[in-house]
Scaffold this active site. Structure first.
Site, PDB file in Angstrom:
ATOM      1  N   ASP A 168      -0.925  -7.609  -5.006  1.00  0.00           N
ATOM      2  CA  ASP A 168      -2.220  -7.702  -4.347  1.00  0.00           C
ATOM      3  C   ASP A 168      -1.993  -8.464  -3.038  1.00  0.00           C
ATOM      4  OD1 ASP A 168      -4.696  -8.355  -3.403  1.00  0.00           O
ATOM      5  OD2 ASP A 168      -5.403  -9.341  -5.237  1.00  0.00           O
ATOM      6  N   LYS A 203     -10.639  -3.395  12.040  1.00  0.00           N
ATOM      7  CA  LYS A 203      -9.457  -2.998  12.821  1.00  0.00           C
ATOM      8  C   LYS A 203      -9.477  -3.636  14.206  1.00  0.00           C
ATOM      9  CE  LYS A 203      -7.195  -0.484   9.835  1.00  0.00           C
ATOM     10  NZ  LYS A 203      -5.939  -1.013   9.281  1.00  0.00           N
ATOM     11  N   TYR A 219     -15.098  -0.821   8.776  1.00  0.00           N
ATOM     12  CA  TYR A 219     -13.673  -0.518   8.944  1.00  0.00           C
ATOM     13  C   TYR A 219     -13.251  -0.728  10.400  1.00  0.00           C
ATOM     14  CZ  TYR A 219      -9.500   2.522   9.062  1.00  0.00           C
ATOM     15  OH  TYR A 219      -8.246   3.048   9.250  1.00  0.00           O
ATOM     16  N   GLY A 227      -0.468   4.848  -1.045  1.00  0.00           N
ATOM     17  CA  GLY A 227      -1.521   5.516  -0.288  1.00  0.00           C
ATOM     18  C   GLY A 227      -1.006   6.688   0.525  1.00  0.00           C
ATOM     19  N   GLY A 252       0.842  -1.197   0.000  1.00  0.00           N
ATOM     20  CA  GLY A 252       0.000   0.000   0.000  1.00  0.00           C
ATOM     21  C   GLY A 252       0.876   1.244   0.000  1.00  0.00           C
ATOM     22  N   ASP A 301       2.164  -1.870  -4.380  1.00  0.00           N
ATOM     23  CA  ASP A 301       0.763  -1.462  -4.318  1.00  0.00           C
ATOM     24  C   ASP A 301       0.011  -2.262  -5.370  1.00  0.00           C
ATOM     25  OD1 ASP A 301      -0.426   1.474  -2.959  1.00  0.00           O
ATOM     26  OD2 ASP A 301      -1.725   0.235  -4.200  1.00  0.00           O
ATOM     27  N   ILE A 302      -1.303  -2.217  -5.266  1.00  0.00           N
ATOM     28  CA  ILE A 302      -2.105  -2.981  -6.229  1.00  0.00           C
ATOM     29  C   ILE A 302      -2.099  -2.308  -7.606  1.00  0.00           C
ATOM     30  CG2 ILE A 302      -4.313  -1.878  -5.610  1.00  0.00           C
ATOM     31  CD1 ILE A 302      -5.112  -5.154  -5.770  1.00  0.00           C
ATOM     32  N   ARG A 303      -1.832  -0.997  -7.613  1.00  0.00           N
ATOM     33  CA  ARG A 303      -1.715  -0.315  -8.903  1.00  0.00           C
ATOM     34  C   ARG A 303      -0.604   0.723  -8.831  1.00  0.00           C
ATOM     35  NH1 ARG A 303      -6.353   1.464  -6.445  1.00  0.00           N
ATOM     36  NH2 ARG A 303      -7.536  -0.205  -7.404  1.00  0.00           N
TER      37      ARG A 303
END
Ligand code: SER
Length: 312
Positions: A53, A147, A143, A12, A9, A35-37
């Site tokens: 991923d 967590k 969320y 981000g 990630g 990251d995924i993209r």
């Protein structure tokens, strides 16, 4: 042994700044961003980058083996507001990525893990002011539930399998280098951008809703200090309360007005108000202070000063 770090990630809001900070500290080649993209070009070109991923265990294991990773920062997650729109996708991303990383720890393929928790673990029945480390939680968002469950799994994996996993309950984070995405505290970043571009901002929370917040430099330093601490000082293996400041939309608007006197804010609360209403107003982080020496540096005015100066 060389310390090779993987950030999941990395494109981000937190991941970007964490990648820069860790590359600065350990050298670019030691820190693998993933990251995924694809994301920020600067970040992708400042050192090794992998498309990954984190819910795909085999792909994760391959990257870990290839780069001889021993430390993982799992920063990929779907945040509170977006997760309410895609509850099952959020659960699957937030939990499966954590399971995968904890399993790498359990199987001794990596030696250290950082995983962020959040003030979202708390709920409507939690004491709102100066919320203690251990309190009634009862989170109301997907969320928050992810967590809170994640915290339990971290503690469990530490106790049962000796996994060295460390965690912080981040408050809302404010930075000028990257935008947050899909959170309830995002207004505290948007407001600075709009103050400079439009001179006005429509806030999606009520003007008197106080939430715990932190400037990104403090959050990155907290993360690195926690990870650098000796294991014996880390007495909490679920997640540490962490605090710097607490303010309302009205207070941040006033802080901006000290530098931009014409700035105007109006409030049009939406569904995110209901989320904010269940979260603490302020946090007691005395355990982080006593266990590993945490101390915040940025208050609201210092944050405003730095944000406006750098965004201009
Ligand atoms: N900043 C996050 C959110 O608003 C809370 O951890 O979802």
């Amino acid at each position: 042994m060389q310390n090779y770090i993987l950030i999941i990630g990395a494109c981000g809001q937190i991941g970007t700044e964490l990648t820069y900070a860790l590359r600065e500290k350990y050298g670019a080649d030691q820190v693998i961003a993933s990251d995924i993209r694809e994301g920020n070009k600067d970040l992708m070109e400042s050192g090794p980058f992998e498309i990954l991923d984190a819910t795909d265990y085999d792909a994760l294991e391959e990257v870990v083996a290839y780069y001889e990773i021993n430390e993982v920062y799992l920063m990929a997650a779907m945040l509170s507001a977006t997760a309410e729109k895609f509850p099952e996708r959020a659960w699957s991303l937030n939990m499966n990525s954590l399971f995968n990383v904890l399993n790498l720890g359990k199987e001794k393929k990596i030696t250290k893990i950082f995983w962020p928790s959040s003030i979202a673990v708390f709920g409507a029945n939690t004491p709102k002011n100066n919320t203690p480390q251990s309190a009634i939680m009862e989170p109301s968002t997907v969320y928050g539930i992810s967590k809170q469950s994640g915290e339990r799994w971290c503690e469990y994996n530490h106790r049962k399998y000796g996994v060295d996993v460390r965690s912080l309950r981040y408050p809302g984070l404010i930075s000028w280098k990257t935008m947050p995405g899909g959170g309830t505290t995002d207004y505290a970043v948007e407001i600075y951008h709009k103050a400079l571009s439009d001179g006005r901002y429509t806030c999606f929370l009520k003007e008197d809703t106080a939430l715990p917040m932190m400037f990104m430099d403090d959050a990155i330093r907290a993360t690195m200090e926690l990870m650098d601490s000796e294991g014996k000082n880390i007495k909490i293996r679920s997640s540490y309360n962490l605090s710097a400041m607490s303010f309302t939309p009205a207070e941040i608007a006033n802080s901006i007005r000290k530098r931009l006197p014409e700035f105007q804010m109006t409030c049009q609360p939406d569904f995110r108000q209901n989320i904010a209403d269940t979260w603490p107003s302020s946090i007691d982080d005395s355990k982080a202070k006593s266990d590993w020496g945490w101390k915040a540096e940025f208050d609201l005015d210092a944050t405003t000063e730095t944000m406006l100066k750098n965004l201009k």
